[in-house]
Design a protein around this motif. Structure first.
Motif, short mmCIF file in Angstrom:
data_model
loop_
_atom_site.label_atom_id
_atom_site.label_comp_id
_atom_site.label_asym_id
_atom_site.label_seq_id
_atom_site.Cartn_x
_atom_site.Cartn_y
_atom_site.Cartn_z
N ALA A 1 -14.78 -10.35 2.02
CA ALA A 1 -13.50 -9.66 2.18
C ALA A 1 -13.02 -9.14 0.83
CB ALA A 1 -12.46 -10.59 2.81
N ASN B 1 -10.50 -6.25 0.87
CA ASN B 1 -9.58 -6.84 1.84
C ASN B 1 -9.01 -8.15 1.30
OD1 ASN B 1 -10.11 -4.77 3.72
ND2 ASN B 1 -11.96 -5.82 4.37
N ASP B 2 -8.00 -8.65 1.97
CA ASP B 2 -7.34 -9.89 1.58
C ASP B 2 -8.19 -11.09 2.00
OD1 ASP B 2 -5.64 -11.98 0.98
OD2 ASP B 2 -4.14 -11.45 2.49
#
Length: 81
Positions: free
Chosen positions: A58, A63-64
Motif C-alpha cells: 500500500a 496508499n495509506d
C-alpha cells in the motif's frame, strides 16, 4: 497497527516458538501440545507477515498503509487453495 508493532508481534511469536521447542526438548510438555501450539503460532505468523506485506505494498502504491487490517486466519491460510 503500524509496521513496528507488526514486527514486534512477529518477534514475540518466534520467541514463543523457540521456548516451546525448548520445553518439549526438556520434557516439560508433550509433543501433541507442542504441535497444537506450533500450528497456532504459525497461523499468527502468517497473519502478521501477510499484513506487513500488504502495508508495504500500500505504501509503495501511494496508499495509506494504516487502511490495511489483518485478514482472518482462514483467509490467509487459504490464499493458494
Amino acid at each position: 497497527m503500524d509496521d513496528k508493532t507488526v514486527l514486534g508481534r512477529i518477534h514475540e511469536l518466534v520467541d514463543e516458538e523457540h521456548k516451546l521447542r525448548q520445553q518439549v526438548g526438556r520434557g516439560e510438555i508433550s509433543t501433541d501440545d507442542e504441535h497444537a501450539r506450533l500450528r497456532e503460532l504459525e497461523e499468527g505468523l502468517d497473519q502478521c507477515w501477510d499484513l506487513l506485506r500488504r502495508r508495504r505494498a500500500a505504501r509503495e502504491a501511494g496508499n495509506d498503509p494504516n487502511a490495511e487490517q489483518a485478514h482472518s486466519v482462514s483467509e490467509v491460510e487459504n490464499y493458494y487453495q
